[in-house]
Scaffold this motif. Structure first.
Motif, PDB file in Angstrom:
ATOM      1  N   TYR A  33     -46.250 -23.395  42.249  1.00  0.00           N
ATOM      2  CA  TYR A  33     -45.676 -24.675  42.613  1.00  0.00           C
ATOM      3  C   TYR A  33     -44.421 -24.428  43.435  1.00  0.00           C
ATOM      4  O   TYR A  33     -43.695 -23.453  43.219  1.00  0.00           O
ATOM      5  N   GLY A  97     -47.727 -20.523  38.637  1.00  0.00           N
ATOM      6  CA  GLY A  97     -48.696 -21.418  38.022  1.00  0.00           C
ATOM      7  C   GLY A  97     -49.607 -20.706  37.054  1.00  0.00           C
ATOM      8  O   GLY A  97     -50.603 -21.263  36.607  1.00  0.00           O
ATOM      9  N   LEU A  98     -49.241 -19.442  36.716  1.00  0.00           N
ATOM     10  CA  LEU A  98     -50.102 -18.681  35.823  1.00  0.00           C
ATOM     11  C   LEU A  98     -50.158 -19.329  34.459  1.00  0.00           C
ATOM     12  O   LEU A  98     -49.135 -19.661  33.867  1.00  0.00           O
ATOM     13  N   GLN A  99     -51.360 -19.476  33.911  1.00  0.00           N
ATOM     14  CA  GLN A  99     -51.516 -20.058  32.595  1.00  0.00           C
ATOM     15  C   GLN A  99     -50.867 -19.168  31.551  1.00  0.00           C
ATOM     16  O   GLN A  99     -51.070 -17.958  31.541  1.00  0.00           O
ATOM     17  N   GLY A 100     -50.088 -19.762  30.698  1.00  0.00           N
ATOM     18  CA  GLY A 100     -49.417 -19.003  29.646  1.00  0.00           C
ATOM     19  C   GLY A 100     -48.175 -18.291  30.115  1.00  0.00           C
ATOM     20  O   GLY A 100     -47.464 -17.681  29.324  1.00  0.00           O
ATOM     21  N   GLY A 101     -47.904 -18.374  31.394  1.00  0.00           N
ATOM     22  CA  GLY A 101     -46.715 -17.710  31.917  1.00  0.00           C
ATOM     23  C   GLY A 101     -45.526 -18.632  31.882  1.00  0.00           C
ATOM     24  O   GLY A 101     -45.609 -19.773  31.464  1.00  0.00           O
ATOM     25  N   SER A 102     -44.403 -18.114  32.363  1.00  0.00           N
ATOM     26  CA  SER A 102     -43.190 -18.911  32.399  1.00  0.00           C
ATOM     27  C   SER A 102     -43.143 -19.734  33.673  1.00  0.00           C
ATOM     28  O   SER A 102     -43.541 -19.268  34.738  1.00  0.00           O
ATOM     29  N   GLU A 103     -42.650 -20.948  33.547  1.00  0.00           N
ATOM     30  CA  GLU A 103     -42.509 -21.799  34.715  1.00  0.00           C
ATOM     31  C   GLU A 103     -41.094 -21.736  35.280  1.00  0.00           C
ATOM     32  O   GLU A 103     -40.641 -22.658  35.953  1.00  0.00           O
ATOM     33  N   LYS A 104     -40.422 -20.630  35.018  1.00  0.00           N
ATOM     34  CA  LYS A 104     -39.049 -20.492  35.503  1.00  0.00           C
ATOM     35  C   LYS A 104     -39.005 -20.693  37.002  1.00  0.00           C
ATOM     36  O   LYS A 104     -39.952 -20.371  37.729  1.00  0.00           O
ATOM     37  N   LEU A 105     -37.909 -21.234  37.466  1.00  0.00           N
ATOM     38  CA  LEU A 105     -37.725 -21.472  38.889  1.00  0.00           C
ATOM     39  C   LEU A 105     -36.981 -20.302  39.519  1.00  0.00           C
ATOM     40  O   LEU A 105     -35.996 -19.808  38.985  1.00  0.00           O
TER      41      LEU A 105
ATOM     42  N   TYR B  33     -34.945 -24.694  29.703  1.00  0.00           N
ATOM     43  CA  TYR B  33     -34.566 -23.562  30.549  1.00  0.00           C
ATOM     44  C   TYR B  33     -33.047 -23.568  30.714  1.00  0.00           C
ATOM     45  O   TYR B  33     -32.439 -24.626  30.809  1.00  0.00           O
ATOM     46  N   TYR B  35     -30.034 -22.037  33.285  1.00  0.00           N
ATOM     47  CA  TYR B  35     -29.738 -21.431  34.576  1.00  0.00           C
ATOM     48  C   TYR B  35     -28.223 -21.298  34.732  1.00  0.00           C
ATOM     49  O   TYR B  35     -27.462 -22.106  34.215  1.00  0.00           O
ATOM     50  N   PHE B  45     -32.087 -17.884  36.853  1.00  0.00           N
ATOM     51  CA  PHE B  45     -32.737 -18.206  35.590  1.00  0.00           C
ATOM     52  C   PHE B  45     -32.225 -17.271  34.509  1.00  0.00           C
ATOM     53  O   PHE B  45     -32.146 -16.055  34.703  1.00  0.00           O
ATOM     54  N   GLN B  48     -35.869 -19.103  28.822  1.00  0.00           N
ATOM     55  CA  GLN B  48     -36.699 -20.277  28.569  1.00  0.00           C
ATOM     56  C   GLN B  48     -37.170 -20.288  27.124  1.00  0.00           C
ATOM     57  O   GLN B  48     -37.566 -19.250  26.578  1.00  0.00           O
ATOM     58  N   ARG B  55     -39.790 -17.911  25.523  1.00  0.00           N
ATOM     59  CA  ARG B  55     -40.970 -17.742  26.357  1.00  0.00           C
ATOM     60  C   ARG B  55     -40.725 -16.764  27.500  1.00  0.00           C
ATOM     61  O   ARG B  55     -41.627 -16.065  27.923  1.00  0.00           O
ATOM     62  N   ALA B  56     -39.531 -16.747  28.021  1.00  0.00           N
ATOM     63  CA  ALA B  56     -39.240 -15.849  29.136  1.00  0.00           C
ATOM     64  C   ALA B  56     -37.753 -15.582  29.199  1.00  0.00           C
ATOM     65  O   ALA B  56     -36.927 -16.425  28.823  1.00  0.00           O
ATOM     66  N   TYR B 101     -45.079 -29.098  35.341  1.00  0.00           N
ATOM     67  CA  TYR B 101     -44.050 -28.083  35.395  1.00  0.00           C
ATOM     68  C   TYR B 101     -42.761 -28.573  36.021  1.00  0.00           C
ATOM     69  O   TYR B 101     -41.851 -27.796  36.212  1.00  0.00           O
ATOM     70  N   GLN B 103     -39.254 -29.610  36.506  1.00  0.00           N
ATOM     71  CA  GLN B 103     -38.080 -29.422  35.659  1.00  0.00           C
ATOM     72  C   GLN B 103     -37.001 -30.421  36.045  1.00  0.00           C
ATOM     73  O   GLN B 103     -36.685 -30.591  37.219  1.00  0.00           O
TER      74      GLN B 103
END
Lengths: 117, 114
Positions: A33, A97-105, B33, B35, B45, B48, B55-56, B101, B103
């Protein structure tokens, strides 16, 4: 790792005119995205527009539209009929957009837009 | 108004101190999240959480930690503060489910370390 590049540190436009802000990105993913965020002097981060990579049609939100070129990994923002309130820092951002991954920007460094009356 | 709240808005503290930043996500959002925005590093980042679980992790220093509570609010703890930690810290939230997604960002907490 994904990277986002905004090659224009500053841009200016006359009120009522059109301006285009550039953004390129690098990724090996096929599903992702892309976003444009606006940060006015108040420092609030405001979502302007989003584009899903699987969609060929360019996103549009009122006076804001994008030119998404997936093969070229380019994602530019066009602002039509510019208004004084459009003056801000604009950030291009990428999200996996990976499933189960992080949507970090992942953000670019930003383009400062000045609107001249 | 994004619906994401952050407190405090401003924080001034001394080097070596510890502070806690608080974030309440939009109603219904499961992902939070954090930042950091600084002049030299831009927007980065940090970490999360999704529905209470980490998660990350991004470029988060070991002196920093975070958690998300059962009511989904989150706290970012910054300890042994250094001058270079002065920055604007944003919290953002999203539904966190496939296809949702986007944010939305809170107003930020401006941290000044003196």
């Amino acid at each position: 790792a994904q990277t986002v590049t905004q090659s224009q540190p500053e841009m200016s436009v006359q009120e009522a005119e059109t301006v285009t802000l550039s953004c390129t990105y690098d990724t090996s993913e096929s599903d992702y995205y892309l976003f444009w965020y606006k940060q006015p002097p108040s420092r609030q981060m405001i979502l302007v527009i989003r584009q899903e990579a699987y969609k060929q049609q360019n996103a549009t939100e009122n006076r804001f539209s994008v030119n998404f070129q997936k093969a070229a990994k380019s994602f530019s923002l066009k602002i039509s009929d510019s208004q004084l309130g459009d003056a801000a820092m604009y950030f291009c951002a990428y999200s996996s957009g990976l499933q189960g991954g992080s949507e970090k920007l992942v953000f670019g460094k930003g383009t400062k837009l000045t609107v001249n009356p | 108004d994004s619906g994401v709240t952050q407190t405090p808005k401003h924080l001034i503290t001394a080097t070596g101190q510890r502070v806690t930043l608080r974030c309440s996500p939009r109603s219904g959002d499961l992902s939070v999240y954090w930042y950091q925005q600084s002049l030299d590093q831009g927007l980065q980042f940090l970490i999360q959480y999704y529905n209470g679980e980490e998660r990350a992790k991004g470029n988060i220093l070991e002196r920093f930690s975070a958690q998300q509570f059962p009511d989904l609010h989150s706290e970012l703890n910054l300890s042994s503060l250094e001058l270079g930690d002065s920055a604007l810290y944003f919290c953002a939230s999203s539904l966190g489910r496939e296809g949702n997604y986007e944010q939305y960002f809170g107003p930020g907490t401006r941290l000044t370390v003196t």
